[in-house]
Design an enzyme around this catalytic site. Structure first.
Site, PDB file in Angstrom:
ATOM      1  N   LYS A 193       0.826  -1.228   0.000  1.00 39.96           N
ATOM      2  CA  LYS A 193       0.000   0.000   0.000  1.00 39.96           C
ATOM      3  C   LYS A 193       0.852   1.266   0.000  1.00 39.96           C
ATOM      4  O   LYS A 193       0.425   2.320  -0.464  1.00 39.96           O
ATOM      5  CB  LYS A 193      -1.017  -0.024   1.141  1.00 39.96           C
ATOM      6  N   THR A 250      -4.041   5.389   3.455  1.00 41.35           N
ATOM      7  CA  THR A 250      -2.835   6.086   2.979  1.00 41.35           C
ATOM      8  C   THR A 250      -2.972   6.632   1.559  1.00 41.35           C
ATOM      9  O   THR A 250      -2.114   7.391   1.122  1.00 41.35           O
ATOM     10  CB  THR A 250      -1.583   5.189   3.100  1.00 41.35           C
TER      11      THR A 250
HETATM   12  O1  LIG Z   1       1.270   3.016   7.523  1.00 41.89           O
HETATM   13  C1  LIG Z   1       0.783   4.054   7.913  1.00 41.89           C
HETATM   14  C2  LIG Z   1      -0.589   4.157   8.412  1.00 41.89           C
HETATM   15  O2  LIG Z   1      -1.213   2.914   8.500  1.00 41.89           O
HETATM   16  C3  LIG Z   1       1.577   5.301   7.853  1.00 41.89           C
HETATM   17  O3  LIG Z   1       1.652   5.668   6.533  1.00 41.89           O
HETATM   18  P1  LIG Z   1       2.818   6.627   6.018  1.00 41.89           P
HETATM   19  O4  LIG Z   1       4.107   5.933   6.337  1.00 41.89           O
HETATM   20  O5  LIG Z   1       2.554   6.801   4.568  1.00 41.89           O
HETATM   21  O6  LIG Z   1       2.666   7.911   6.794  1.00 41.89           O
END
Ligand SMILES: O=C(CO)COP(=O)(O)O
Ligand SMILES: NC(=O)C1=CN([C@@H]2O[C@H](COP(=O)(O)OP(=O)(O)OC[C@H]3O[C@@H](n4cnc5c(N)ncnc54)[C@H](OP(=O)(O)O)[C@@H]3O)[C@@H](O)[C@H]2O)C=CC1
Length: 327
Positions: A193, A250
């Site tokens: 993701k 995300t």
């Molecule tokens: O994995 C995350 C939320 O579940 C954090 O995402 P980011 O690392 O893109 O900030």
């Protein structure tokens, strides 16, 4: 072991997520040792009772002890591994022989190791052969969890009883953990993701519109399903919190560092310099997809842009010009 047998939890990695999880474990009634490699920073954190660099404005729970001595982690009943994915092997190497056999080590990092193509549970098994690898993953921004906002994630271990006990030990009225035995599925969602969140950010930064953003999420999810199936994930895990749940979170906006990184790329701006795990995972994920003959066009486009093989407009053109196919 029941949930209450995990009296003392060690957290390796004192960045945003490690600090948030330390507070969450404290809220669940555990004693917590929060380890960071920078002795000066950990002493400052102990004095200020706050991680001013990574999680400003959130007080450390009184039962969290910030330390820089790894022996104190080796003494714990279970360890949360919360350093960036590419650093997990090195960090575990330092723990090495200090650790007792049968210690649950829970990967909270979201990525795939470059070079080895290893998922995080495999890195744990290789670096610490006596450990019991587990994975905690799902839609959960550190600042939300640290602030005690309601959050639900997946905790997976091969042994279902262990997964259940760990979920019980770490869960609280604000952090709900669903247990699972699908370790691979839980770690694939979190890693993939991040790459798709970069793509969503590029779409936003390039101002391609809400329709393109929705198409990207739906087609990104289709490739996550294909990749997951090829590497042994269960479909219900990919459609659950650690897959679809985290993809939705995300790809929704710039609170995600991966999205923010992509948005800066799309807008032709410099990024904020924060950790964007998807930038490290993109190439290895695309290699692994190719090795199994799995089509991952969105992730491949992100990889091509990051590697400089394609400009953003060329990548969008290539995605739109793909041969027509059945959905
Ligand atoms: O994995 C995350 C939320 O579940 C954090 O995402 P980011 O690392 O893109 O900030
Ligand atoms: N932040 C979030 O909301 C969430 C993050 N995650 C995942 O958690 C992982 C960590 O992210 P996050 O905490 O946010 O990142 P941060 O950048 O906030 O912190 C990373 C921490 O890891 C430390 N570190 C880096 N390399 C090593 C190493 N070789 N040995 C020991 N420590 C090291 C850093 O120390 P130093 O400062 O000394 O470099 C820093 O304290 C990532 O995989 C991320 O995807 C998962 C869910 C939510």
């Amino acid at each position: 072991m029941s949930g209450s047998s995990f009296r003392r939890i060690g957290v390796m990695g004192a960045g945003a997520w490690g600090t948030a999880l330390a507070n969450a474990a404290a809220r669940a009634g555990r004693e917590v040792v929060l380890w960071g490699r920078d002795a000066g920073a950990m002493a400052d954190m102990a004095a200020a009772r706050e991680n001013r660099a990574d999680l400003p404005g959130i007080a450390l729970d009184p039962v969290v002890s910030p330390v820089s001595d790894l022996n104190l982690i080796a003494d714990c009943d279970a360890v949360l591994l919360v350093v960036p994915a590419q650093a997990c092997r090195e960090a575990l190497g330092h723990l090495g022989s200090r650790m007792r056999a049968g210690m649950p080590v829970i990967s909270c990092a979201k990525g795939i190791e470059r070079g080895t193509r290893a998922f995080m549970s495999d890195v744990i098994a290789e670096a610490l052969p006596g450990a019991l690898p587990a994975v905690l993953s799902g839609p959960s921004f550190a600042s939300d969890v640290a602030a005690g906002l309601p959050t639900a994630v997946t905790l997976a271990a091969r042994d279902g009883a262990l997964a259940k006990d760990l979920a019980q030990a770490l869960g609280s009225s604000t952090l709900r953990l669903y247990h699972s035995t699908d370790v691979r599925g839980a770690e694939i969602g979190g890693a993939a993701k991040n790459v798709l969140a970069i793509a969503a950010g590029i779409v936003a930064g390039r101002k391609l519109g809400a329709s393109a953003a929705a198409a990207l999420v739906a087609r990104g999810f289709a490739e996550l399903m294909r990749f997951g199936a090829a590497y042994g994930a269960r479909p219900e895990t990919i459609t659950g919190l650690s897959g679809l749940g985290d993809l939705i979170l995300t790809t929704s906006g710039p609170q995600s560092r991966n999205f923010a990184f992509g948005r800066a790329l799309g807008a032709g701006e410099a990024g904020a310099g924060k950790l964007a795990e998807g930038a490290f995972t993109a190439s290895v994920l695309v290699e692994m997809a190719a090795a199994k003959g799995v089509d991952v066009p969105v992730s491949a486009a992100v990889d091509a842009v990051l590697a400089g093989r394609l400009g953003i407009d060329g990548a969008i053109e290539a995605l739109m010009a793909r041969p027509q196919r059945a959905e």
